[in-house]
Design a protein around this motif. Structure first.
Motif, short mmCIF file in Angstrom:
data_model
loop_
_atom_site.label_atom_id
_atom_site.label_comp_id
_atom_site.label_asym_id
_atom_site.label_seq_id
_atom_site.Cartn_x
_atom_site.Cartn_y
_atom_site.Cartn_z
N SER A 1 0.86 -1.18 0.00
CA SER A 1 0.00 0.00 0.00
C SER A 1 0.90 1.23 0.00
O SER A 1 2.10 1.14 0.25
CB SER A 1 -0.89 0.01 1.24
OG SER A 1 -0.09 -0.04 2.42
N HIS A 2 0.33 2.40 -0.27
CA HIS A 2 1.16 3.60 -0.34
C HIS A 2 1.32 4.28 1.02
O HIS A 2 0.65 3.94 2.00
CB HIS A 2 0.64 4.59 -1.38
CG HIS A 2 -0.76 5.10 -1.15
ND1 HIS A 2 -1.13 5.86 -0.07
CD2 HIS A 2 -1.88 4.98 -1.91
CE1 HIS A 2 -2.40 6.19 -0.16
NE2 HIS A 2 -2.89 5.66 -1.26
N ASP B 1 -8.68 3.58 -0.27
CA ASP B 1 -8.55 2.92 -1.56
C ASP B 1 -7.38 1.95 -1.57
O ASP B 1 -7.51 0.80 -2.00
CB ASP B 1 -8.41 3.96 -2.68
CG ASP B 1 -8.59 3.35 -4.07
OD1 ASP B 1 -9.13 2.23 -4.17
OD2 ASP B 1 -8.19 4.00 -5.05
N THR B 2 -6.22 2.39 -1.11
CA THR B 2 -5.06 1.49 -1.11
C THR B 2 -5.26 0.34 -0.13
O THR B 2 -4.94 -0.82 -0.43
CB THR B 2 -3.75 2.27 -0.83
OG1 THR B 2 -2.64 1.44 -1.16
CG2 THR B 2 -3.64 2.73 0.60
N VAL B 3 -5.83 0.61 1.05
CA VAL B 3 -6.06 -0.45 2.03
C VAL B 3 -7.09 -1.45 1.51
O VAL B 3 -6.88 -2.67 1.54
CB VAL B 3 -6.51 0.13 3.38
CG1 VAL B 3 -6.96 -0.98 4.33
CG2 VAL B 3 -5.38 0.93 4.02
N GLY B 4 -8.23 -0.93 1.03
CA GLY B 4 -9.28 -1.82 0.55
C GLY B 4 -8.84 -2.64 -0.64
O GLY B 4 -9.16 -3.84 -0.74
N SER B 5 -8.11 -2.02 -1.57
CA SER B 5 -7.64 -2.74 -2.75
C SER B 5 -6.64 -3.83 -2.38
O SER B 5 -6.71 -4.95 -2.90
CB SER B 5 -7.01 -1.76 -3.74
OG SER B 5 -7.96 -0.83 -4.22
N ASP C 1 -2.64 0.96 -6.02
CA ASP C 1 -2.94 2.39 -5.85
C ASP C 1 -1.69 3.22 -5.58
O ASP C 1 -1.78 4.27 -4.95
CB ASP C 1 -3.98 2.57 -4.72
CG ASP C 1 -4.63 3.95 -4.73
OD1 ASP C 1 -4.94 4.44 -5.82
OD2 ASP C 1 -4.84 4.52 -3.64
N ILE C 2 -0.54 2.78 -6.05
CA ILE C 2 0.70 3.53 -5.89
C ILE C 2 1.12 4.09 -7.24
O ILE C 2 1.31 3.34 -8.20
CB ILE C 2 1.82 2.65 -5.30
CG1 ILE C 2 1.42 2.14 -3.91
CG2 ILE C 2 3.13 3.43 -5.22
CD1 ILE C 2 2.47 1.28 -3.24
N ALA C 3 1.27 5.41 -7.31
CA ALA C 3 1.53 6.07 -8.59
C ALA C 3 3.01 6.24 -8.90
O ALA C 3 3.38 6.42 -10.06
CB ALA C 3 0.85 7.43 -8.62
N SER C 4 3.87 6.21 -7.88
CA SER C 4 5.30 6.41 -8.12
C SER C 4 6.10 5.74 -7.02
O SER C 4 5.58 5.45 -5.93
CB SER C 4 5.64 7.90 -8.17
OG SER C 4 5.47 8.50 -6.89
N ALA C 5 7.39 5.52 -7.30
CA ALA C 5 8.26 4.85 -6.33
C ALA C 5 8.40 5.65 -5.04
O ALA C 5 8.61 5.09 -3.97
CB ALA C 5 9.64 4.61 -6.95
N GLY C 6 8.25 6.97 -5.13
CA GLY C 6 8.36 7.81 -3.95
C GLY C 6 7.23 7.60 -2.95
O GLY C 6 7.32 8.09 -1.82
#
Length: 323
Positions: free
Chosen positions: A24-25, A31-35, A90-95
């Motif tokens: 997760s991010h 959204d990230t947790v549920g996904s 739900d993570i858009a970038s490595a950062g």
């Protein structure tokens, strides 16, 4: 360069492997947790070994959705599975990879951000989806998995929180269809809605009062800006759950079409969140200072002092509307 996968190709890839660690991010939201939870449960239903990485920033509001009838979805030992395949949701970038996994080699990223940087070896992005949870819902039948109550509630958390309980401009007919399917699969949505949208701690109410007093307006009231320093977080005793969805606070003010929220984070930098009406493009505003996201909701991070950070964001906003 990341290989772009279709949804059927994503399902085929997931069928090919047996051990998964799901990320997760940072500052995880619904959204990230549920996904992550829904994907983990689905993979386990297929007979796979799957764990959600124990993100140190998981909060009390979301932790219940990381439990299931068969036990927890994340544990410390999950970090050291030999031969595991790492997936992000739900993570858009490595950062935005979670603390402790900053250098992770992500094999597959499932995301709904059109600005996804392609940090993973393989990527499936559907930028027209309001939430990553919508993608997970479409993925389940391709995996041969019938959603149970736990999966349905996880997906509902993902979809409802990323749309402000279906109030934001990103909502589509598919969003409602996914929510309805979750209810049919057994999701009990009233207690979820109560916790996610109707219940606030006293500290959060104090924060809202402070933000109302300190809100700065530009462009004849069409632009609102707030900043939350770390000192205020400590003074009010705020926890991460109190700050969930605070990014859209300014947009709630009558007449505001562009709401900007700056929040000082762990390293002293300022996390910038921009929320806009359909007349403006939040992603374009944030792209000018290295951020990204969606048309109605985007963000970025500025390693500057507060005054400079405010001017950086306002300069970008000024390209859209005269300040």
């Amino acid at each position: 360069m990341s290989r772009q996968l279709t949804l059927p190709e994503t399902a085929a890839y997931l069928k090919e492997h047996d051990k998964y660690l799901i990320l997760s991010h940072r500052r995880p939201d619904g959204d990230t947790v549920g996904s992550c939870a829904a994907l983990c449960l689905a993979l386990r239903a297929m007979g796979k070994t799957a764990w959600v990485y124990p993100n140190p920033q998981f909060t009390p509001k979301f932790r219940p959705f990381l439990e299931s009838a068969s036990g927890p979805l994340c544990q410390t030992e999950a970090k050291a599975l030999p031969g595991q395949t790492v997936i992000s949701c739900d993570i858009a970038s490595a950062g935005l990879l979670p603390f402790g996994m900053e250098q992770a080699s992500v094999e597959l990223a499932i995301d709904h951000h059109g600005t996804n940087s392609g940090f993973a070896a393989r990527t499936h992005v559907e930028a027209d989806k309001a939430a990553c949870g919508e993608i997970l819902h479409a993925l389940l039948p391709l995996l041969g998995v019938e959603p149970d109550k736990a999966m349905a509630e996880a997906i509902y958390v993902a979809v409802s929180t990323d749309t402000g309980c279906f109030r934001y401009a990103n909502v589509t007919a598919n969003t409602f269809a996914v929510a309805a399917a979750c209810v049919r699969a057994g999701a009990e949505i009233y207690p979820i809605n109560r916790v996610m949208f109707d219940t606030k701690r006293h500290a959060r109410m104090q924060l809202e009062a402070w933000l109302t007093r300190t809100m700065a307006f530009y462009a004849d009231g069409r632009v609102a800006l707030n900043a939350i320093p770390r000192a205020l977080v400590d003074e009010l005793g705020l926890i991460e759950d109190d700050l969930d969805d605070i990014a859209g606070f300014g947009r709630g003010m009558e007449g505001v079409e562009i709401g900007v929220m700056l929040r000082q984070v762990e390293d002293g930098a300022w996390k910038v969140s921009v929320r806009t009406s359909p007349a403006f493009d939040a992603a374009r505003i944030c792209a000018r200072f290295g951020g990204g996201g969606h048309r109605g909701a985007a963000g970025g991070t500025l390693h500057q002092d507060l005054e400079t950070a405010e001017q950086t964001v306002l300069s970008s906003v000024g390209e859209e509307v005269a300040l």
